[in-house]
Motif scaffolding. Structure first.
Motif, mmCIF file in Angstrom:
data_model
loop_
_atom_site.group_PDB
_atom_site.id
_atom_site.type_symbol
_atom_site.label_atom_id
_atom_site.label_comp_id
_atom_site.label_asym_id
_atom_site.label_seq_id
_atom_site.Cartn_x
_atom_site.Cartn_y
_atom_site.Cartn_z
ATOM 1 N N LEU A 160 41.349 -38.570 9.927
ATOM 2 C CA LEU A 160 41.999 -38.530 11.235
ATOM 3 C C LEU A 160 40.995 -38.853 12.343
ATOM 4 O O LEU A 160 41.310 -39.585 13.295
ATOM 5 C CB LEU A 160 42.616 -37.156 11.468
ATOM 6 C CG LEU A 160 43.863 -36.799 10.665
ATOM 7 C CD1 LEU A 160 44.150 -35.304 10.796
ATOM 8 C CD2 LEU A 160 45.069 -37.612 11.118
ATOM 9 N N LYS A 161 39.794 -38.321 12.215
ATOM 10 C CA LYS A 161 38.775 -38.541 13.239
ATOM 11 C C LYS A 161 38.420 -40.013 13.340
ATOM 12 O O LYS A 161 38.262 -40.560 14.447
ATOM 13 C CB LYS A 161 37.532 -37.706 12.924
ATOM 14 C CG LYS A 161 36.438 -37.803 13.972
ATOM 15 C CD LYS A 161 35.261 -36.903 13.634
ATOM 16 C CE LYS A 161 34.166 -37.016 14.703
ATOM 17 N NZ LYS A 161 33.011 -36.135 14.377
ATOM 18 N N ASP A 162 38.280 -40.683 12.199
ATOM 19 C CA ASP A 162 37.928 -42.102 12.214
ATOM 20 C C ASP A 162 39.046 -42.934 12.838
ATOM 21 O O ASP A 162 38.777 -43.842 13.638
ATOM 22 C CB ASP A 162 37.640 -42.584 10.793
ATOM 23 C CG ASP A 162 36.968 -43.942 10.771
ATOM 24 O OD1 ASP A 162 35.850 -44.062 11.311
ATOM 25 O OD2 ASP A 162 37.567 -44.900 10.245
ATOM 26 N N VAL A 163 40.285 -42.638 12.480
ATOM 27 C CA VAL A 163 41.414 -43.369 13.063
ATOM 28 C C VAL A 163 41.487 -43.123 14.567
ATOM 29 O O VAL A 163 41.736 -44.056 15.352
ATOM 30 C CB VAL A 163 42.734 -42.958 12.381
ATOM 31 C CG1 VAL A 163 43.935 -43.575 13.104
ATOM 32 C CG2 VAL A 163 42.736 -43.398 10.918
ATOM 33 N N ALA A 164 41.265 -41.886 14.982
ATOM 34 C CA ALA A 164 41.297 -41.580 16.416
ATOM 35 C C ALA A 164 40.246 -42.381 17.176
ATOM 36 O O ALA A 164 40.515 -42.923 18.259
ATOM 37 C CB ALA A 164 41.089 -40.082 16.635
ATOM 38 N N THR A 165 39.061 -42.487 16.610
ATOM 39 C CA THR A 165 37.989 -43.249 17.259
ATOM 40 C C THR A 165 38.354 -44.723 17.366
ATOM 41 O O THR A 165 38.165 -45.354 18.420
ATOM 42 C CB THR A 165 36.671 -43.088 16.485
ATOM 43 O OG1 THR A 165 36.319 -41.707 16.446
ATOM 44 C CG2 THR A 165 35.552 -43.869 17.143
ATOM 45 N N GLU A 166 38.881 -45.275 16.285
ATOM 46 C CA GLU A 166 39.269 -46.691 16.296
ATOM 47 C C GLU A 166 40.375 -46.954 17.321
ATOM 48 O O GLU A 166 40.323 -47.935 18.074
ATOM 49 C CB GLU A 166 39.729 -47.126 14.900
ATOM 50 C CG GLU A 166 38.629 -47.162 13.852
ATOM 51 C CD GLU A 166 37.581 -48.239 14.135
ATOM 52 O OE1 GLU A 166 37.850 -49.142 14.948
ATOM 53 O OE2 GLU A 166 36.498 -48.164 13.534
ATOM 54 N N LEU A 167 41.372 -46.102 17.361
ATOM 55 C CA LEU A 167 42.473 -46.316 18.303
ATOM 56 C C LEU A 167 42.016 -46.112 19.744
ATOM 57 O O LEU A 167 42.464 -46.833 20.645
ATOM 58 C CB LEU A 167 43.632 -45.383 17.966
ATOM 59 C CG LEU A 167 44.364 -45.673 16.648
ATOM 60 C CD1 LEU A 167 45.486 -44.651 16.431
ATOM 61 C CD2 LEU A 167 44.927 -47.088 16.617
ATOM 62 N N ASN A 168 41.144 -45.161 19.968
ATOM 63 C CA ASN A 168 40.605 -44.966 21.318
ATOM 64 C C ASN A 168 39.918 -46.230 21.819
ATOM 65 O O ASN A 168 40.051 -46.605 22.994
ATOM 66 C CB ASN A 168 39.620 -43.800 21.340
ATOM 67 C CG ASN A 168 40.189 -42.561 21.988
ATOM 68 O OD1 ASN A 168 40.933 -42.632 22.960
ATOM 69 N ND2 ASN A 168 39.850 -41.411 21.449
ATOM 70 N N ASN A 169 39.180 -46.880 20.940
ATOM 71 C CA ASN A 169 38.447 -48.082 21.325
ATOM 72 C C ASN A 169 39.339 -49.311 21.450
ATOM 73 O O ASN A 169 39.127 -50.147 22.334
ATOM 74 C CB ASN A 169 37.334 -48.369 20.312
ATOM 75 C CG ASN A 169 36.238 -47.321 20.323
ATOM 76 O OD1 ASN A 169 36.021 -46.660 21.345
ATOM 77 N ND2 ASN A 169 35.555 -47.151 19.202
ATOM 78 N N ARG A 170 40.333 -49.419 20.588
ATOM 79 C CA ARG A 170 41.090 -50.666 20.466
ATOM 80 C C ARG A 170 42.379 -50.697 21.282
ATOM 81 O O ARG A 170 42.824 -51.772 21.701
ATOM 82 C CB ARG A 170 41.394 -50.946 18.989
ATOM 83 C CG ARG A 170 40.139 -51.155 18.144
ATOM 84 C CD ARG A 170 40.469 -51.272 16.664
ATOM 85 N NE ARG A 170 39.284 -51.331 15.821
ATOM 86 C CZ ARG A 170 38.633 -52.461 15.492
ATOM 87 N NH1 ARG A 170 39.094 -53.625 15.941
ATOM 88 N NH2 ARG A 170 37.558 -52.419 14.739
#
Length: 339
Positions: free
Chosen positions: A42-52
């Motif tokens: 979940l943390k990795d997906v959250a980081t990717e979506l925050n950036n993209r």
């Protein structure tokens, strides 16, 4: 967040496992197949979506949070959360609706629960409504918890009022657990736990909210297929949605004919949408995104996009699915009716 090398190794391991991790299942005399999905944290997906997602929305805030109590307004769902054996389930498909309806394709959530062997089993998502009950074709906004022999139904349908052409919303009773033709369902045990919170405002891209998320995940994880499901709230704005009328008397053979048959409406916030998204079809003829919404003001339908990008606001709570189960995949397929 994973670094580039870690992600490459994780994706490679997942893609290799796909050669072996295919489970054949049986469902009421039709085919059923289960495959693993790629499951970043979940943390990795959250980081990717925050950036993209900043390519698509002016204001973006994505985090990992405890799921809010979905029993409470504005949701009023049949379960509290989105956790516990999360998976995507797709049943049937648009081929059973167009070009010509197959009225034999009627399914029951209780039968699907037995195949999945999950208890309690919480279904939420988008599909065609139970026309044997409503006596007319309609949209299904599904939200049903089955715990042993107890059914807690919070599903709704949206249908066309033949007298004035407006759409109208209707609750389904606990005794009605059927749906028809097609459905895209997020399935879990409905337990509390951590989920993705996605909060965006002011759309600056051309894609809808869900397609924007799919594009970000596709860019982040390439050929590794990621699936999400859950709920999003359309907090402000106006939204283009459709409601199916009764079954067409003539065959629908083109996208133009399909759009002429569907009834489109501009619907107002707040609206609560449930459904699924996935970044690839895995040779399972998966529908890549499908969300239906309902409201407290008698507006409900199939979500397409907002038509007020400057004022729109979305708030989503999604969980990552571990697997996808494909039930009664049509032998023949087409691309119509997948928007």
């Amino acid at each position: 967040m994973m670094n580039t090398i870690q992600r490459m190794l994780f994706v490679h391991s997942y893609l290799f496992s796909l050669r072996h991790e295919v489970e054949q299942m049986e469902f009421m005399g039709t085919s059923a197949e289960k495959r693993d999905l790629f499951t970043p944290s979940l943390k990795d997906v959250a980081t990717e979506l925050n950036n993209r997602l900043t390519l698509y929305f002016k204001t973006v805030d994505v985090d990992v949070v405890e799921c809010p109590d979905l029993h409470q307004p504005p949701y009023c769902f049949a379960a509290r959360g989105l956790c516990g054996q999360p998976m995507l389930v797709e049943v049937g498909g648009p081929t059973y609706l167009i070009p010509k309806v197959d009225r034999s394709k009627v399914y029951d959530f209780r039968d699907i629960q037995r195949v999945l062997n999950i208890n309690p089993c919480y279904f939420m998502g988008a599909g065609a409504g139970p026309f044997p009950y409503t006596e007319v074709n309609c949209e299904g906004i599904y939200n049903v918890m089955i715990d042993g022999s107890v059914v807690k139904q919070r599903s709704k349908i949206s249908k066309i009022n033949v007298n004035n052409g407006t759409s109208e919303q209707q609750d389904l009773p606990n005794t009605e657990t059927r749906f028809a033709l097609l459905a895209n369902l997020f399935v879990s045990q409905g337990l509390p736990g951590e989920v993705l919170k996605i909060h965006v405002k002011e759309r600056i891209g051309c894609h809808d909210f869900i397609a924007s998320i799919r594009n970000c995940l596709k860019d982040a994880y390439s050929t590794a297929v990621v699936g999400l499901g859950g709920v999003f709230l359309m907090k402000s704005g106006t939204f283009r949605q459709h409601v199916m009328p009764d079954f067409a008397t003539d065959e629908i053979k083109s996208e133009e004919q399909l759009n002429g048959w569907l009834r489109f409406y501009n619907m107002s916030a707040p609206l609560v949408a449930v459904g699924t998204l996935v970044t690839g079809d895995m040779d399972l003829d998966l529908r890549l995104q499908h969300f239906h919404s309902s409201s407290d003001h008698n507006e409900a339908g199939h979500y397409h996009n907002d038509i007020t990008p400057e004022t729109v606001e979305y708030l989503a709570y999604f969980n990552i699915a571990n697997s996808v189960v494909r039930i009664d995949k049509p032998k023949d397929s087409h691309d119509m009716g997948r928007d």
